[in-house]
Enzyme design. Sequence first.
Site, PDB file in Angstrom:
ATOM      1  N   ASP A 211       8.236   9.006  -5.343  1.00 48.23           N
ATOM      2  CA  ASP A 211       9.183  10.112  -5.181  1.00 48.23           C
ATOM      3  C   ASP A 211       9.082  11.094  -6.333  1.00 48.23           C
ATOM      4  O   ASP A 211       9.156  12.315  -6.144  1.00 48.23           O
ATOM      5  CB  ASP A 211      10.613   9.578  -5.080  1.00 48.23           C
ATOM      6  CG  ASP A 211      10.909   9.001  -3.704  1.00 48.23           C
ATOM      7  OD1 ASP A 211      10.174   9.333  -2.749  1.00 48.23           O
ATOM      8  OD2 ASP A 211      11.861   8.206  -3.590  1.00 48.23           O
TER       9      ASP A 211
ATOM     10  N   ARG B 227       5.654  -3.759   3.395  1.00 44.11           N
ATOM     11  CA  ARG B 227       6.192  -5.106   3.590  1.00 44.11           C
ATOM     12  C   ARG B 227       6.928  -5.166   4.928  1.00 44.11           C
ATOM     13  O   ARG B 227       7.853  -4.395   5.160  1.00 44.11           O
ATOM     14  CB  ARG B 227       7.133  -5.463   2.457  1.00 44.11           C
ATOM     15  CG  ARG B 227       7.177  -6.998   2.334  1.00 44.11           C
ATOM     16  CD  ARG B 227       8.406  -7.500   1.708  1.00 44.11           C
ATOM     17  NE  ARG B 227       8.389  -7.404   0.262  1.00 44.11           N
ATOM     18  CZ  ARG B 227       8.839  -8.374  -0.509  1.00 44.11           C
ATOM     19  NH1 ARG B 227       9.228  -9.503   0.002  1.00 44.11           N
ATOM     20  NH2 ARG B 227       8.908  -8.207  -1.786  1.00 44.11           N
TER      21      ARG B 227
ATOM     22  N   ASP C 115      11.485   5.742  -8.951  1.00 44.28           N
ATOM     23  CA  ASP C 115      10.496   5.605  -7.880  1.00 44.28           C
ATOM     24  C   ASP C 115       9.298   6.506  -8.189  1.00 44.28           C
ATOM     25  O   ASP C 115       9.409   7.740  -8.145  1.00 44.28           O
ATOM     26  CB  ASP C 115      11.118   5.986  -6.529  1.00 44.28           C
ATOM     27  CG  ASP C 115      10.188   5.641  -5.386  1.00 44.28           C
ATOM     28  OD1 ASP C 115       9.064   6.190  -5.346  1.00 44.28           O
ATOM     29  OD2 ASP C 115      10.564   4.811  -4.541  1.00 44.28           O
TER      30      ASP C 115
ATOM     31  N   THR D 231       9.076 -10.384   8.686  1.00 39.47           N
ATOM     32  CA  THR D 231       8.378 -11.540   8.081  1.00 39.47           C
ATOM     33  C   THR D 231       8.378 -11.458   6.551  1.00 39.47           C
ATOM     34  O   THR D 231       8.111 -12.457   5.877  1.00 39.47           O
ATOM     35  CB  THR D 231       6.906 -11.581   8.536  1.00 39.47           C
ATOM     36  OG1 THR D 231       6.248 -10.411   8.027  1.00 39.47           O
ATOM     37  CG2 THR D 231       6.785 -11.618  10.057  1.00 39.47           C
TER      38      THR D 231
HETATM   39  N1  URA Z   1       8.051   1.098  -7.322  1.00 40.77           N
HETATM   40  C1  URA Z   1       8.488   2.158  -8.030  1.00 40.77           C
HETATM   41  O1  URA Z   1       8.075   3.286  -7.783  1.00 40.77           O
HETATM   42  N2  URA Z   1       9.366   1.946  -9.026  1.00 40.77           N
HETATM   43  C2  URA Z   1       9.822   0.729  -9.342  1.00 40.77           C
HETATM   44  O2  URA Z   1      10.618   0.598 -10.273  1.00 40.77           O
HETATM   45  C3  URA Z   1       9.368  -0.364  -8.580  1.00 40.77           C
HETATM   46  C4  URA Z   1       8.481  -0.150  -7.573  1.00 40.77           C
END
Ligand code: URA
Length: 211
Positions: free
Chosen positions: A205, A106, A202, A110
């Site tokens: 991660d 993203r 995430d 913008t």
């Molecule tokens: N991407 C992720 O890895 N976890 C989320 O909670 C939202 C987007």
Amino acid sequence: MEGNQVMVLDHPLIQHKLTLIRDKGTGPKEFRELIEEVALLMAYEVTRDLRLEDVEVETPVGPARCRTIAGKKLAVVPILRAGLGMVDGILKLIPTAKVGHIGIYRDPVTLKAVDYYCKLPEDIEERVIILVDPMLATGVSAAAAIDFLKEKGAGNIKLVCLIAAPEGLEVITENHPDVEIYVAAIDHCLNEHAYIVPGLGDAGDRLYGTK
Ligand code: URA
């Protein structure tokens, strides 16, 4: 949510493994294995409507009229990077599927989605596309990936995510009512950082141990 079919796959094995995936005590090795297993189980459901045709084979005992998957070919397309974690599980079930890749970020100014990487099978318009991303959060990346696939001629797209937020589902159902959405769970909401609550953190991660 009109048009789309949103399928919540509540098979006990999927739900059990999703619980382990959510647990913050699950380390990257187990997390990766579980995501792959859940993706395989989800692929079983996602391909439920593939058409069959009759064929005849010779068994050791004699001729047998059997059925085989007809016509449509498949492509698995992960959205980078977390989508990669779902690919091998799906390929275990559908080893002849082609794999495309889409990278989207993203733009901080913008706020629009920009594709920074794209490599798709040449005959994308002839294939059923299984677009994968474990987390459907804001829906911005998935919607942009679908726009992009459609620009390239894709006509039959199924979006497969482990966990969706209602906000992300709304974005996809409004912008792409023709796309079927398969999820293992619909969670409560997004937090101020656009993470799904309770979600799993995430996904990228946790897959790759980058935090
Ligand atoms: N991407 C992720 O890895 N976890 C989320 O909670 C939202 C987007």
